[in-house]
Design an enzyme around this catalytic site. Structure first.
Site, PDB file in Angstrom:
ATOM      1  N   ASN A  94      -9.504  -6.939   3.566  1.00  0.00           N
ATOM      2  CA  ASN A  94     -10.864  -6.371   3.580  1.00  0.00           C
ATOM      3  C   ASN A  94     -11.614  -6.552   2.267  1.00  0.00           C
ATOM      4  O   ASN A  94     -12.844  -6.596   2.273  1.00  0.00           O
ATOM      5  CB  ASN A  94     -10.850  -4.904   4.036  1.00  0.00           C
ATOM      6  CG  ASN A  94     -10.084  -3.998   3.106  1.00  0.00           C
ATOM      7  OD1 ASN A  94      -9.037  -4.393   2.592  1.00  0.00           O
ATOM      8  ND2 ASN A  94     -10.590  -2.816   2.879  1.00  0.00           N
TER       9      ASN A  94
ATOM     10  N   GLU B 195      -0.582   1.547  -1.520  1.00  0.00           N
ATOM     11  CA  GLU B 195      -1.931   2.081  -1.289  1.00  0.00           C
ATOM     12  C   GLU B 195      -2.271   1.744   0.151  1.00  0.00           C
ATOM     13  O   GLU B 195      -2.466   0.576   0.495  1.00  0.00           O
ATOM     14  CB  GLU B 195      -2.907   1.465  -2.293  1.00  0.00           C
ATOM     15  CG  GLU B 195      -2.555   1.930  -3.701  1.00  0.00           C
ATOM     16  CD  GLU B 195      -3.419   1.357  -4.819  1.00  0.00           C
ATOM     17  OE1 GLU B 195      -4.276   0.498  -4.541  1.00  0.00           O
ATOM     18  OE2 GLU B 195      -3.220   1.772  -5.956  1.00  0.00           O
TER      19      GLU B 195
ATOM     20  N   CYS C 211     -10.887   1.133   3.420  1.00  0.00           N
ATOM     21  CA  CYS C 211      -9.808   2.124   3.537  1.00  0.00           C
ATOM     22  C   CYS C 211     -10.294   3.523   3.208  1.00  0.00           C
ATOM     23  O   CYS C 211      -9.823   4.502   3.767  1.00  0.00           O
ATOM     24  CB  CYS C 211      -8.649   1.740   2.629  1.00  0.00           C
ATOM     25  SG  CYS C 211      -9.111   1.613   0.898  1.00  0.00           S
TER      26      CYS C 211
ATOM     27  N   GLU D 133      -2.333   4.510  -9.282  1.00  0.00           N
ATOM     28  CA  GLU D 133      -2.641   3.483 -10.273  1.00  0.00           C
ATOM     29  C   GLU D 133      -3.974   3.839 -10.898  1.00  0.00           C
ATOM     30  O   GLU D 133      -4.646   4.775 -10.489  1.00  0.00           O
ATOM     31  CB  GLU D 133      -2.626   2.093  -9.616  1.00  0.00           C
ATOM     32  CG  GLU D 133      -1.224   1.737  -9.115  1.00  0.00           C
ATOM     33  CD  GLU D 133      -1.077   0.325  -8.565  1.00  0.00           C
ATOM     34  OE1 GLU D 133      -1.581  -0.621  -9.194  1.00  0.00           O
ATOM     35  OE2 GLU D 133      -0.456   0.173  -7.501  1.00  0.00           O
TER      36      GLU D 133
HETATM   37  P1  NAD Z   1      -1.323  -5.301   6.680  1.00  0.00           P
HETATM   38  O1  NAD Z   1      -0.356  -4.251   6.309  1.00  0.00           O
HETATM   39  O2  NAD Z   1      -1.235  -5.919   8.017  1.00  0.00           O
HETATM   40  O3  NAD Z   1      -1.232  -6.529   5.639  1.00  0.00           O
HETATM   41  C1  NAD Z   1      -1.371  -6.364   4.256  1.00  0.00           C
HETATM   42  C2  NAD Z   1      -0.627  -7.481   3.543  1.00  0.00           C
HETATM   43  O4  NAD Z   1       0.760  -7.359   3.813  1.00  0.00           O
HETATM   44  C3  NAD Z   1      -1.022  -8.888   3.969  1.00  0.00           C
HETATM   45  O5  NAD Z   1      -1.075  -9.719   2.840  1.00  0.00           O
HETATM   46  C4  NAD Z   1       0.110  -9.292   4.877  1.00  0.00           C
HETATM   47  O6  NAD Z   1       0.314 -10.680   4.906  1.00  0.00           O
HETATM   48  C5  NAD Z   1       1.287  -8.613   4.210  1.00  0.00           C
HETATM   49  N1  NAD Z   1       2.421  -8.375   5.084  1.00  0.00           N
HETATM   50  C6  NAD Z   1       2.428  -8.098   6.410  1.00  0.00           C
HETATM   51  N2  NAD Z   1       3.697  -7.944   6.855  1.00  0.00           N
HETATM   52  C7  NAD Z   1       4.506  -8.109   5.789  1.00  0.00           C
HETATM   53  C8  NAD Z   1       5.919  -8.057   5.596  1.00  0.00           C
HETATM   54  N3  NAD Z   1       6.759  -7.806   6.603  1.00  0.00           N
HETATM   55  N4  NAD Z   1       6.411  -8.268   4.356  1.00  0.00           N
HETATM   56  C9  NAD Z   1       5.584  -8.503   3.323  1.00  0.00           C
HETATM   57  N5  NAD Z   1       4.233  -8.582   3.439  1.00  0.00           N
HETATM   58  C10 NAD Z   1       3.715  -8.380   4.653  1.00  0.00           C
HETATM   59  O7  NAD Z   1      -2.747  -4.672   6.411  1.00  0.00           O
HETATM   60  P2  NAD Z   1      -4.163  -5.318   6.720  1.00  0.00           P
HETATM   61  O8  NAD Z   1      -4.423  -5.258   8.175  1.00  0.00           O
HETATM   62  O9  NAD Z   1      -4.258  -6.624   6.022  1.00  0.00           O
HETATM   63  O10 NAD Z   1      -5.143  -4.312   5.946  1.00  0.00           O
HETATM   64  C11 NAD Z   1      -5.702  -3.178   6.509  1.00  0.00           C
HETATM   65  C12 NAD Z   1      -4.992  -1.938   6.018  1.00  0.00           C
HETATM   66  O11 NAD Z   1      -5.012  -1.869   4.595  1.00  0.00           O
HETATM   67  C13 NAD Z   1      -5.677  -0.672   6.483  1.00  0.00           C
HETATM   68  O12 NAD Z   1      -4.706   0.257   6.900  1.00  0.00           O
HETATM   69  C14 NAD Z   1      -6.394  -0.174   5.238  1.00  0.00           C
HETATM   70  O13 NAD Z   1      -6.653   1.202   5.210  1.00  0.00           O
HETATM   71  C15 NAD Z   1      -5.427  -0.571   4.174  1.00  0.00           C
HETATM   72  N6  NAD Z   1      -6.075  -0.625   2.858  1.00  0.00           N
HETATM   73  C16 NAD Z   1      -5.738   0.305   1.923  1.00  0.00           C
HETATM   74  C17 NAD Z   1      -6.363   0.310   0.679  1.00  0.00           C
HETATM   75  C18 NAD Z   1      -6.019   1.332  -0.376  1.00  0.00           C
HETATM   76  O14 NAD Z   1      -6.376   1.113  -1.531  1.00  0.00           O
HETATM   77  N7  NAD Z   1      -5.361   2.417  -0.043  1.00  0.00           N
HETATM   78  C19 NAD Z   1      -7.325  -0.664   0.403  1.00  0.00           C
HETATM   79  C20 NAD Z   1      -7.651  -1.589   1.381  1.00  0.00           C
HETATM   80  C21 NAD Z   1      -7.014  -1.577   2.611  1.00  0.00           C
END
Ligand code: NAD
Length: 490
Positions: A158, A256, A289, A463
């Site tokens: 995002n 996060e 998020c 962080e």
């Molecule tokens: P996601 O968990 O599907 O993917 C995030 C990252 O993890 C990607 O780079 C993906 O390739 C990697 N990944 C996926 N499976 C993995 C595995 N088994 N091992 C290692 N890496 C793996 O999340 P998304 O759909 O890309 O993002 C949306 C989510 O992120 C939402 O829940 C949102 O709230 C959250 N988010 C949180 C913050 C925060 O600061 N708290 C900020 C932005 C987004």
């Protein structure tokens, strides 16, 4: 191997990994399309075990020299890196917008300056890390923040540039070397980041980019035993999987994660400002998020406030995120569109009332109307699960206790927003809401020195400022008996 390149928004971007100061290709590729119009953005290298191992080896080899530079030695290189991000700001903003459908103007004016600041701020902060001394009766405790080794940095789609540099800055400033695993639905700006770091003089192997699918490249990376840190931003479900890998090797992990944050509006608040801010939760199609997606309104002002929010939401133009007039761009991917639509359809079927929106927008395939549901109960799916789309819920409260109970009534605890005219009341409510960040009469203001993170299912650790270094560093206390040396030495 050849370096496979694409031209995206007029900018040349490598679609390969960046490992050990070189572009490295993979025979396996994955498709990447723009959510704006489905345009093909090129086939990106899909790394696996071999590439993940290669990246960690390169980072391990580069680590001793980078660590030995010390914060003072790293500062000029990291400053140049930050300047490079600003210099290529237009390119970064355009590529990010094409890649993930985020607002071009937001990228240019907020994300890019922030990305540069993420690097320069932490490089500067690191200079003072080893000044901490605790003077005791018998001993002097010299608290040291030493580098820890190789850090894996994994980020979501995002806001890849902003979220990745938020990790890159402190990790590199601490003296660690890094392997970035960009999100597969928006992999391109992390590739630009590698070029910019290289041009700024970041030595080969210090910053590596491993492209690929999370379950393949990401999984191989987090299971590598040579990692010292895993910093993850993404969904709670993925954090549970990565956490198991981290546990097997006792590797420190920060998470996060997602949220379902409350947005509380008290009767004596500045209702115009509050209404504008509620409408602002639709920005980037709600794929934020921190978004306050559960609107909780004091019952006595419900009718008048609803009309203000309705008017403000009507100004949230849906369309091409490259246009300055657009406020709500597309959802990232057809799979995500189906997920968001599924939540909306199930909420309707469960009896929730659509106040506005509730369907696909006519702006294009992946565009969804800003949506508001009323008539929802706290236990409903639409009140409990993170939709990550332009979908808000509307509830009322008649006492502060009720507002707090609803606010805290999910498994998440990432953020919260409160609009209130009475300082003492505002602080009473704010102190009782479970959240890593609680904004009062403002939203989205984030000081890099302030702690950031989530409680409950929204994450582990904080962080920001010293908190970032608490995570990325090995902290050591050198406790020296006072008066125990015969001479000072050289
Ligand atoms: P996601 O968990 O599907 O993917 C995030 C990252 O993890 C990607 O780079 C993906 O390739 C990697 N990944 C996926 N499976 C993995 C595995 N088994 N091992 C290692 N890496 C793996 O999340 P998304 O759909 O890309 O993002 C949306 C989510 O992120 C939402 O829940 C949102 O709230 C959250 N988010 C949180 C913050 C925060 O600061 N708290 C900020 C932005 C987004």
């Amino acid at each position: 191997m050849t370096d496979t390149r694409a031209v995206v928004a007029g900018v040349e971007v490598s679609l390969d990994h960046w490992i050990g100061g070189k572009r490295v290709s993979s025979a396996d590729r994955f498709a990447n399309a723009s959510p704006i119009d489905g345009a093909d953005l090129g086939a990106v290298a899909a790394g696996g075990q071999a590439e993940a191992d290669m990246a960690v080896e390169a980072a391990s080899a580069a680590y001793p020299a980078w660590a030995a530079l010390g914060p003072q030695g790293r500062l000029p290189i990291l400053r140049k890196f930050a300047e490079g991000i600003l210099a290529r700001g237009k390119d970064i903003a355009a590529v990010e917008s094409a890649d993930n459908g985020s607002l071009l103007m937001g990228n240019l004016h907020r994300m890019v300056p922030r990305a540069a600041q993420n690097i320069s701020f932490f490089a500067q902060w690191a200079l003072g890390l080893n000044d901490h001394v605790i003077d005791h009766d018998e001993v002097v405790n010299n608290v040291r923040y030493d580098p820890s080794g190789v850090a894996a940095l994994i980020t979501p789609w995002n806001a890849p540039m902003m979220l990745t540099t938020w990790k890159v800055g402190p990790a590199l400033a601490a003296g660690n070397t890094i392997v970035i695993k960009p999100p597969e639905w928006a992999p391109l700006t992390c590739s630009l980041l590698a070029d910019i770091a290289h041009e700024a003089g970041v030595p080969a192997g210090v910053l590596n980019v491993l492209q690929g699918i999370g379950e393949d490249a990401g999984d191989a990376l987090v299971n590598n035993r040579d990692l010292a840190r895993i910093s993850f931003t993404g969904s709670t479900d993925t954090a549970k999987i990565i956490g198991q890998a981290a546990a097997r090797s006792i590797t420190a992990m920060s998470s996060e994660l997602g949220g379902k944050s409350p947005f509380i509006v008290c009767a004596d608040a500045d209702l115009d400002a509050a209404a504008q801010t509620v409408a602002g939760q639709y920005i980037n199609a709600g794929q934020v998020c921190l978004a306050g997606t559960r609107i909780l309104v004091e019952a006595s002002i419900e009718a008048q406030f609803l009309e203000k929010v309705r008017a403000a939401a009507a100004q949230m133009t849906v369309g091409d995120p490259r246009l300055a007039t657009t406020r709500v761009g597309p959802l990232i991917h057809p799979e995500h569109f189906a997920r968001v639509s599924g939540f909306v359809e199930r909420a309707k079927a469960a009896g929730a009332q659509v106040l506005w929106g509730g369907a696909q927008s006519d702006a294009g395939d992946l565009y969804f109307q800003p949506t508001m549901f009323a008539g929802v109960k706290l236990e409903d799916e639409i009140s409990q699960k993170e939709v990550f789309g332009p979908v808000l819920t509307w509830q009322t409260f008649t006492s502060d206790e009720e507002a707090i109970a609803i606010a805290n009534g999910t498994e998440y605890g990432l953020a919260g927003t409160l609009f209130c005219g009475n300082e003492a009341r505002a602080m009473r409510i704010a102190e009782q809401v479970v959240a890593g960040t609680l904004w009062v009469n403002c939203f989205f203001v984030r000081d890099l020195a302030a702690p950031f993170g989530g409680s409950r299912l929204s994450g582990i650790g904080r962080e920001g400022g010293t908190h970032s270094f608490d995570f990325y560093c090995d902290i050591k206390n050198i406790a020296v008996r006072k008066g125990s040396f015969a001479n000072k030495g050289a």
